[in-house]
Design a protein around this motif. Structure first.
Motif, PDB file in Angstrom:
ATOM      1  N   TYR A 198      27.050  27.925   0.798  1.00 53.48           N
ATOM      2  CA  TYR A 198      27.237  29.705   0.748  1.00 53.48           C
ATOM      3  C   TYR A 198      28.462  29.602  -1.106  1.00 53.48           C
ATOM      4  N   GLU A 199      28.318  28.754  -1.440  1.00 56.10           N
ATOM      5  CA  GLU A 199      29.848  28.402  -1.700  1.00 56.10           C
ATOM      6  C   GLU A 199      29.303  27.792  -3.325  1.00 56.10           C
ATOM      7  N   THR A 200      29.789  27.749  -4.587  1.00 56.32           N
ATOM      8  CA  THR A 200      29.964  26.983  -5.563  1.00 56.32           C
ATOM      9  C   THR A 200      31.019  25.755  -6.314  1.00 56.32           C
ATOM     10  N   TYR A 201      31.614  25.467  -4.289  1.00 57.22           N
ATOM     11  CA  TYR A 201      32.510  24.274  -4.991  1.00 57.22           C
ATOM     12  C   TYR A 201      31.257  23.595  -3.744  1.00 57.22           C
ATOM     13  N   ALA A 202      31.490  22.308  -4.067  1.00 56.05           N
ATOM     14  CA  ALA A 202      30.569  20.807  -3.645  1.00 56.05           C
ATOM     15  C   ALA A 202      30.987  21.267  -1.618  1.00 56.05           C
ATOM     16  N   PRO A 203      30.024  20.424  -1.255  1.00 58.87           N
ATOM     17  CA  PRO A 203      30.165  20.900   0.674  1.00 58.87           C
ATOM     18  C   PRO A 203      30.924  19.756   0.605  1.00 58.87           C
ATOM     19  N   PRO A 204      31.429  20.449   1.579  1.00 65.44           N
ATOM     20  CA  PRO A 204      32.447  18.935   2.314  1.00 65.44           C
ATOM     21  C   PRO A 204      31.627  18.234   3.544  1.00 65.44           C
ATOM     22  N   SER A 205      32.253  17.306   3.603  1.00 63.94           N
ATOM     23  CA  SER A 205      31.053  16.484   4.473  1.00 63.94           C
ATOM     24  C   SER A 205      32.518  15.486   4.197  1.00 63.94           C
ATOM     25  N   GLY A 253      26.941  20.377 -12.365  1.00 60.00           N
ATOM     26  CA  GLY A 253      25.379  19.950 -12.773  1.00 60.00           C
ATOM     27  C   GLY A 253      24.249  20.774 -12.190  1.00 60.00           C
ATOM     28  N   TRP A 254      24.464  21.430 -11.443  1.00 61.21           N
ATOM     29  CA  TRP A 254      23.358  21.905 -10.353  1.00 61.21           C
ATOM     30  C   TRP A 254      22.219  22.141 -11.104  1.00 61.21           C
ATOM     31  N   ALA A 255      20.695  22.074 -10.265  1.00 58.44           N
ATOM     32  CA  ALA A 255      19.320  22.725 -11.150  1.00 58.44           C
ATOM     33  C   ALA A 255      19.738  24.411 -10.330  1.00 58.44           C
ATOM     34  N   THR A 256      19.847  24.596  -9.719  1.00 61.41           N
ATOM     35  CA  THR A 256      19.633  26.028  -9.314  1.00 61.41           C
ATOM     36  C   THR A 256      20.341  26.611  -8.493  1.00 61.41           C
ATOM     37  N   VAL A 257      20.968  27.541  -8.553  1.00 61.99           N
ATOM     38  CA  VAL A 257      22.054  28.726  -8.163  1.00 61.99           C
ATOM     39  C   VAL A 257      21.085  29.954  -7.210  1.00 61.99           C
ATOM     40  N   PHE A 258      21.657  30.173  -6.426  1.00 63.32           N
ATOM     41  CA  PHE A 258      22.068  31.676  -5.680  1.00 63.32           C
ATOM     42  C   PHE A 258      22.484  32.647  -5.474  1.00 63.32           C
ATOM     43  N   THR A 259      22.212  34.074  -5.122  1.00 65.46           N
ATOM     44  CA  THR A 259      23.017  34.417  -5.355  1.00 65.46           C
ATOM     45  C   THR A 259      23.190  35.415  -4.090  1.00 65.46           C
ATOM     46  N   ILE A 304      22.803  39.950 -14.269  1.00 60.47           N
ATOM     47  CA  ILE A 304      22.578  40.292 -15.638  1.00 60.47           C
ATOM     48  C   ILE A 304      23.480  39.790 -16.880  1.00 60.47           C
ATOM     49  N   GLU A 305      25.106  40.542 -16.140  1.00 63.23           N
ATOM     50  CA  GLU A 305      26.189  39.733 -16.265  1.00 63.23           C
ATOM     51  C   GLU A 305      26.484  38.290 -16.355  1.00 63.23           C
ATOM     52  N   TYR A 306      26.544  37.646 -15.346  1.00 67.22           N
ATOM     53  CA  TYR A 306      26.891  36.372 -14.533  1.00 67.22           C
ATOM     54  C   TYR A 306      26.193  35.640 -14.199  1.00 67.22           C
ATOM     55  N   VAL A 307      24.776  35.593 -14.178  1.00 67.19           N
ATOM     56  CA  VAL A 307      23.396  34.425 -13.401  1.00 67.19           C
ATOM     57  C   VAL A 307      22.828  34.433 -14.359  1.00 67.19           C
ATOM     58  N   ASN A 308      22.604  35.662 -15.715  1.00 67.21           N
ATOM     59  CA  ASN A 308      21.337  35.784 -16.432  1.00 67.21           C
ATOM     60  C   ASN A 308      21.989  34.245 -16.812  1.00 67.21           C
ATOM     61  N   SER A 319      34.565  30.956  -3.683  1.00 67.61           N
ATOM     62  CA  SER A 319      34.093  31.080  -5.182  1.00 67.61           C
ATOM     63  C   SER A 319      34.503  31.998  -6.223  1.00 67.61           C
ATOM     64  N   PRO A 320      35.216  32.004  -7.286  1.00 69.24           N
ATOM     65  CA  PRO A 320      35.769  33.127  -8.386  1.00 69.24           C
ATOM     66  C   PRO A 320      34.516  33.708  -9.344  1.00 69.24           C
ATOM     67  N   ILE A 321      34.241  34.584  -9.534  1.00 65.67           N
ATOM     68  CA  ILE A 321      33.122  33.802 -10.781  1.00 65.67           C
ATOM     69  C   ILE A 321      33.169  33.707 -12.186  1.00 65.67           C
ATOM     70  N   ALA A 322      34.487  33.451 -11.881  1.00 63.29           N
ATOM     71  CA  ALA A 322      35.095  33.223 -13.617  1.00 63.29           C
ATOM     72  C   ALA A 322      34.920  32.304 -13.661  1.00 63.29           C
ATOM     73  N   ASP A 323      34.738  31.456 -12.100  1.00 65.94           N
ATOM     74  CA  ASP A 323      34.178  30.183 -12.058  1.00 65.94           C
ATOM     75  C   ASP A 323      33.010  28.898 -12.867  1.00 65.94           C
ATOM     76  N   LEU A 324      32.212  30.622 -12.084  1.00 66.63           N
ATOM     77  CA  LEU A 324      30.352  29.994 -11.359  1.00 66.63           C
ATOM     78  C   LEU A 324      29.887  29.086 -12.821  1.00 66.63           C
ATOM     79  N   ALA A 325      30.414  29.421 -14.093  1.00 67.64           N
ATOM     80  CA  ALA A 325      29.598  28.916 -14.954  1.00 67.64           C
ATOM     81  C   ALA A 325      30.386  27.146 -15.268  1.00 67.64           C
ATOM     82  N   SER A 326      31.361  27.222 -15.229  1.00 66.41           N
ATOM     83  CA  SER A 326      32.117  25.940 -15.597  1.00 66.41           C
ATOM     84  C   SER A 326      31.934  25.075 -13.779  1.00 66.41           C
ATOM     85  N   ARG A 327      32.232  25.630 -12.894  1.00 63.56           N
ATOM     86  CA  ARG A 327      31.213  24.547 -11.812  1.00 63.56           C
ATOM     87  C   ARG A 327      30.174  24.595 -11.710  1.00 63.56           C
TER      88      ARG A 327
END
Length: 259
Positions: A41-48, A82-88, A107-111, A69-77
């Motif tokens: 559910y987040e853009t940080y790696a799974p805690p485990s 190295g994710w191959a897929t993103v959920f939104t 359109i602004e952030y995910v595209n 999961s700040p939107i400003a960090d989406l692209a950098s994370r």
């Protein structure tokens, strides 16, 4: 390339949580290729205790913007991990996010992410403006400008028959897109874990045989004790019978269906 290969072998994934830090996702990665993905559910790696457990991590921007999961960090994370897929967006159809607002945001952030993309995860509500009708409204609001690969579904209900009907109706409504199902289980069945086992046996067989299903994630990859301690409302809604782990961290009876 490892994740791309794995997805061809299997469709199953782990719906992870922020409180799963004491669990090992790798117990489901036994080499048979059935369980291939994990999201939290987040853009940080799974805690485990074992990172991604050798599974393909899928980042999820569950919110328009939030501290975890700040939107400003989406692209950098995405780039650094190295994710191959993103959920939104998690269930925007019942959380006050309009289809038009979601479209502009997408359109602004995910595209710009040059990876596989899923539209927001919606509920199975049949109320106008929710569920699949919300998806239709978002696609219309996108006016051809949202780039996506997957329709993302959640489902809770009382029978396999109603689950199958819902999934097939989604495919019939959006036949040109693959589907990912990122939460599903019976809604607190009277028979507890036994009922969930019967349901998932039927559901897994159906989903594995449906060519339009890309990935599916039973709810939920945690233990009864962790679920009860951290998500009381979730326990009330679903029960603990669908937990993939026992309290000692081994796969539950439902978990053993995963591979």
């Amino acid at each position: 390339m490892l994740f791309a290969t794995a997805v061809q072998a299997g469709k199953r994934g782990l719906c992870w949580t922020y409180y799963d830090g004491s669990l090992d996702p790798g117990v489901f990665n036994n080499g048979d290729g059935e369980v291939v993905a994990i999201y939290d559910y987040e853009t940080y790696a799974p805690p485990s205790t074992n990172g991604n457990g050798g599974l393909g991590f899928i980042g999820m921007q569950r919110c328009l913007d939030c501290s975890s999961s700040p939107i400003a960090d989406l692209a950098s994370r995405q780039s650094s991990q190295g994710w191959a897929t993103v959920f939104t967006l998690n269930e925007p159809d019942i959380n006050g996010i309009s289809a038009s607002e979601a479209a502009s945001w997408y359109i602004e952030y995910v595209n710009p992410l040059a990876i596989k993309k899923a539209l927001p995860a919606v509920t199975s509500s049949t109320t106008a403006g929710e569920g699949l009708s919300w998806v239709s409204e978002m696609i219309s609001a996108c006016a051809g400008q949202c780039y996506f690969d997957y329709i993302n579904l959640h489902w809770y209900g009382t029978s396999f028959a109603s689950f199958q009907t819902y999934v097939e109706s989604a495919h019939n409504q959006f036949p040109n897109y693959q589907i990912v199902i990122t939460e599903f289980a019976l809604q607190n069945p009277a028979g507890g874990q036994a009922d969930q086992v019967t349901f998932f046996q039927q559901a897994f067989s159906f989903l594995d045989g449906a060519s339009y299903i890309e990935l599916y994630f039973p709810f939920i990859a945690t233990s009864p004790a962790l679920f009860q301690a951290n998500d009381a409302s979730g326990v009330t809604y679903v029960g603990t019978g669908s937990c993939l782990y026992n309290n000692d961290g081994t796969p539950s009876t439902v978990g053993n269906l995963m591979y």
